[in-house]
Enzyme design. Structure first.
Site, PDB file in Angstrom:
ATOM      1  CG  HIS A 211       0.251  -9.930   8.684  1.00 45.43           C
ATOM      2  ND1 HIS A 211      -0.930  -9.209   8.596  1.00 45.43           N
ATOM      3  CD2 HIS A 211       0.441 -10.467   7.452  1.00 45.43           C
ATOM      4  CE1 HIS A 211      -1.429  -9.317   7.378  1.00 45.43           C
ATOM      5  NE2 HIS A 211      -0.621 -10.064   6.651  1.00 45.43           N
ATOM      6  CG  ASP A 315      -1.941  -6.096   3.090  1.00 45.65           C
ATOM      7  OD1 ASP A 315      -2.880  -6.184   2.290  1.00 45.65           O
ATOM      8  OD2 ASP A 315      -1.751  -6.917   4.017  1.00 45.65           O
ATOM      9  CD  GLU A 357      -6.314  -3.997   1.901  1.00 47.62           C
ATOM     10  OE1 GLU A 357      -7.286  -4.739   1.698  1.00 47.62           O
ATOM     11  OE2 GLU A 357      -5.542  -4.179   2.853  1.00 47.62           O
TER      12      GLU A 357
HETATM   13  C1  GLC Z   1      -5.135  -7.529   2.621  1.00 50.73           C
HETATM   14  C2  GLC Z   1      -5.102  -8.317   1.342  1.00 50.73           C
HETATM   15  C3  GLC Z   1      -5.728  -9.644   1.551  1.00 50.73           C
HETATM   16  C4  GLC Z   1      -5.004 -10.348   2.653  1.00 50.73           C
HETATM   17  C5  GLC Z   1      -4.934  -9.490   3.907  1.00 50.73           C
HETATM   18  C6  GLC Z   1      -3.979 -10.036   4.894  1.00 50.73           C
HETATM   19  O1  GLC Z   1      -6.402  -7.186   2.975  1.00 50.73           O
HETATM   20  O2  GLC Z   1      -5.742  -7.597   0.337  1.00 50.73           O
HETATM   21  O3  GLC Z   1      -5.689 -10.391   0.375  1.00 50.73           O
HETATM   22  O4  GLC Z   1      -5.678 -11.537   2.942  1.00 50.73           O
HETATM   23  O5  GLC Z   1      -4.485  -8.201   3.632  1.00 50.73           O
HETATM   24  O6  GLC Z   1      -2.652  -9.748   4.513  1.00 50.73           O
HETATM   25  C1  GLC Z   2      -8.530  -7.470   4.457  1.00 57.11           C
HETATM   26  C2  GLC Z   2      -9.579  -6.586   3.906  1.00 57.11           C
HETATM   27  C3  GLC Z   2     -10.928  -7.247   3.977  1.00 57.11           C
HETATM   28  C4  GLC Z   2     -10.834  -8.571   3.300  1.00 57.11           C
HETATM   29  C5  GLC Z   2      -9.763  -9.397   3.948  1.00 57.11           C
HETATM   30  C6  GLC Z   2      -9.605 -10.745   3.335  1.00 57.11           C
HETATM   31  O1  GLC Z   2      -8.744  -7.582   5.789  1.00 57.11           O
HETATM   32  O2  GLC Z   2      -9.589  -5.387   4.639  1.00 57.11           O
HETATM   33  O3  GLC Z   2     -11.894  -6.494   3.321  1.00 57.11           O
HETATM   34  O4  GLC Z   2     -12.063  -9.212   3.388  1.00 57.11           O
HETATM   35  O5  GLC Z   2      -8.552  -8.735   3.877  1.00 57.11           O
HETATM   36  O6  GLC Z   2      -9.626 -10.745   1.965  1.00 57.11           O
END
Ligand code: GLC
Ligand code: GLC
Length: 676
Positions: A211, A315, A357
């Protein structure tokens, strides 16, 4: 030229069908055909842009990656593939031409040493620039702290220009080509990369690709109806499709951002629309079914690579491709897309690697490392979130049966990849424990997750932890946990109660977890502050942009006064710092801890002791043991030390005694053994 070698490493399994005739064609043939149509012209362009020698290298890379580039284009975008193939190759060529000399030299070294990121000298540190040292231009002056720890891989948390106001910790990017002005400039970032490279350290930054912020020019252009950005995002006129999708999509932020769509009155030419927003309403999901989005993102990645980034933390990659009736995570096309981005980026910047990630269930994880039915190069690195979750689970229960079960049955990773292992990061801990794994050891997964939430939020009677629940979902009963490693390990509670024995236990827990992260295999990441046992920070509550998100409790500012005590062995900081540094020092000397192979989980006769063996073809084996119980445990010395032929190379409590074939591991203690 390596001419003619078009098979690459990734024979693709799905055959494409040619122009609706139903004839299955070999994707290799399609790629070769597309390349022969283009090759002469692109060779000339490459020679003009790069000079003969570099052009030769570039074209060789293209030859080797043909199927990895063309195959995904054909799978994702069908008959537009040939045209897109020419465009992505030109994107890569332009980036190769712009690549600074110093980075080309790094590329060269890494092409000679493709396993550079698997070496045991790789050791990570993760920090926020502002919380670590204020601004980027001050970072070079703080590298000694990192070097002292043995850091060779620095992950700087989101630093590209975010939207104003709430920005999800920087994960709402408004401009990929600018640094957050509060942290400095792009020139500062390049200088940081240069300073790191001088010390043989690698730079990792986040690439938020699912995004953009709604303020990003692509989003504004799309909203304004600019044809250049048509189809960059998705908006639905009414709730019909959003409701249908939402029925099967798990919510990421149920408390303040329920569902996956946000109403945007300006969308659809002012008629209004439900825009896809998996995360917060100001983070708009890009639509990768549109190849223009893919090309635009490739432009950003290669541009950033040329600023000196070595590792991209990709990410939230599980979310990039949507499909009705599914969780809209881990879709096959999402993997194909990553493979494409990876292959093209490495044509321009072969020294750059991707880190996934993907915080997903264990069965969905290794695919991000390219472990599909057949190997397909995807990300070189991925977060080992299973290990992380199971470390915390084992610590709460004082036993490792679940960890042994779940880790023991994970599919092996491809030899050219590696995990990054970690104890704590900037996010909440989500309890990725499957029903099947829990059932295999007699647990109910839901009840166990609930127990872990109770335990780490401190509600469970006798819990030492001082965390908090994150995103409690009243409908599903699910929640995740926030809190710093030290606070979750009991150090905060012990200090407040001024309880020396509890402090000792808390410290041992923290080091126990890191002892596994440093020896399980892969790049260990140290999360800023853990080397000083920094506790939860409540300061975020005063900032309205952060107050509603309690993940900020485990993102404390660096405490340099505490850091000054790191050389005082009598202080908590001194003890933890020295121990963590020592883990790194010993780890570096052990070839068996190199990435690329998986550990084997052992049953050494105690359910409280995690025991694992690692091998590397050029060294003897390694065995690690970690006792999650506060009480000493006896393990079978033969299992651990291979009939006495192993040497203990490290441990929490000096040399462990062996008596009657049994080895005693002290409560919350660990030991490392290696075949000489
Ligand atoms: C990833 C980041 C998290 C964030 C999410 C949306 O999971 O680690 O911190 O909220 O992406 O970008
Ligand atoms: C991402 C991660 C998830 C986390 C979220 C918000 O979606 O994959 O594990 O909880 O970000 O931090």
């Amino acid at each position: 030229m390596a001419g003619g070698e078009t098979d690459g490493t990734a024979a693709r399994t799905t055959a494409t069908t040619a122009g609706g005739t139903g004839t299955a064609t070999d994707p290799r043939d399609d790629a070769t055909r597309a390349w022969s149509a283009l090759r002469r012209r692109l060779s000339d362009e490459a020679t003009a842009a790069l000079g003969e020698d570099e052009a030769d290298a570039f074209l060789t890379r293209v030859d080797l990656a043909l199927v990895d580039v063309h195959g995904p284009l054909a799978e994702l975008y069908g008959d537009r593939a040939d045209d897109l193939f020419a465009r992505v190759l030109r994107t890569a060529l332009a980036a190769a031409a712009d690549r600074p000399r110093a980075l080309r030299r790094l590329d060269r070294r890494r092409e000679l040493d493709p396993g550079w990121f698997q070496r045991t000298r790789l050791q990570g540190y993760v920090c926020y620039v502002d919380r670590f040292c204020g601004t980027l231009d001050r970072l070079a002056g703080q590298l000694d702290h990192l070097a002292e720890l043995g850091t060779t891989y620095l992950h700087l948390m989101p630093l590209l220009r975010p939207r104003e106001g709430e920005n999800d910790g920087g994960y709402a990017v408004a401009d990929y080509r600018a640094v957050d002005p509060r942290l400095g400039t792009m020139a500062d970032l390049e200088a940081v990369a240069g300073a790191l490279h001088e010390r043989d350290m690698a730079l990792c930054i986040d690439l938020v690709l699912n995004h953009t912020a709604r303020e990003h020019p692509w989003a504004r252009g799309w909203l304004a109806g600019d044809p250049a950005y048509a189809g960059f995002y998705t908006a639905f006129p009414d709730r019909t499709l959003p409701d249908a999708y939402d029925a099967t999509i798990p919510e990421v932020f149920p408390d303040r951002a329920p569902g996956s769509f946000s109403w945007v009155p300006e969308a659809r030419g002012g008629a209004g629309g439900w825009v896809w927003t998996t995360f917060w309403p100001y983070q708009w999901d890009l639509d990768y079914t549109n190849p223009e989005v893919t090309l635009a993102m490739l432009g950003e990645i290669t541009w950033l690579a040329n600023r000196g980034v070595d590792v991209f933390r990709m990410d939230a990659v599980p979310f990039m491709w949507k499909r009705m009736g599914t969780t809209c995570q881990n879709q096959p096309e999402g993997h194909t897309l990553l493979q494409l981005l990876h292959a093209v980026t490495r044509l321009a910047a072969p020294g750059v690697v991707f880190k996934a990630e993907a915080i997903v269930a264990p069965d969905d994880l290794v695919q991000y490392l390219g472990a599909h039915e057949r190997f397909r190069p995807e990300c070189e690195l991925a977060y080992h979130n299973q290990l992380m979750v199971l470390l915390w689970s084992s610590l709460a229960t004082g036993e490792v049966r679940l960890a042994r079960q779940a880790l023991g049955r994970m599919r092996p990773i491809p030899p050219s990849t590696s995990w990054v292992t970690y104890v704590r990061g900037h996010d909440d801990i989500g309890w990725a424990i499957t029903d099947a794994d829990a059932a295999a050891v007699g647990l109910d997964a839901f009840a166990h997750r609930r127990f872990l939430n109770d335990f780490y939020s401190g509600r469970f009677p006798g819990s030492f932890a001082r965390g908090a629940l994150f995103q409690e979902n009243e409908v599903t009963g699910d929640a995740r946990v926030s809190g710093s490693a030290a606070s979750l390990c009991g150090i905060e509670d012990a200090l407040e109660r001024d309880d020396a024995a509890a402090l000792e236990a808390g410290t041992r827990r923290l080091l126990l977890l890191y002892s596994v992260a440093y020896a399980f295999g892969g790049i260990p990441l140290l999360y800023m502050g853990d080397e000083l046992a920094l506790r939860n920070d409540t300061g975020y509550v005063a900032d309205p942009a952060r107050a509603p998100d309690n993940r900020w409790m485990h993102r404390p500012p660096m405490d340099w006064a505490a850091a000054a005590r790191r050389t005082d062995p009598g202080s908590l900081e001194g003890r933890v710092f020295a121990a963590v540094r020592e883990l790194g020092r010993v780890r570096r000397s052990l070839l068996a801890l190199r990435g690329g192979t998986e550990p084997e989980l052992l049953d050494a006769g105690s359910d409280a002791v995690l025991a694992w063996r690692r091998r590397h073809p050029r060294s003897g084996a390694f065995v690690g043991v970690a006792n999650f119980s506060p009480r000493p445990q006896e393990v079978d010395a033969d299992t651990v030390t291979g009939f006495g032929s192993f040497v203990q190379v490290h441990g929490s409590d000096g040399r462990l005694g062996v008596r009657g074939g049994r080895l005693t591991v002290p409560g919350l203690g660990f030991a490392w053994f290696a075949e000489p």
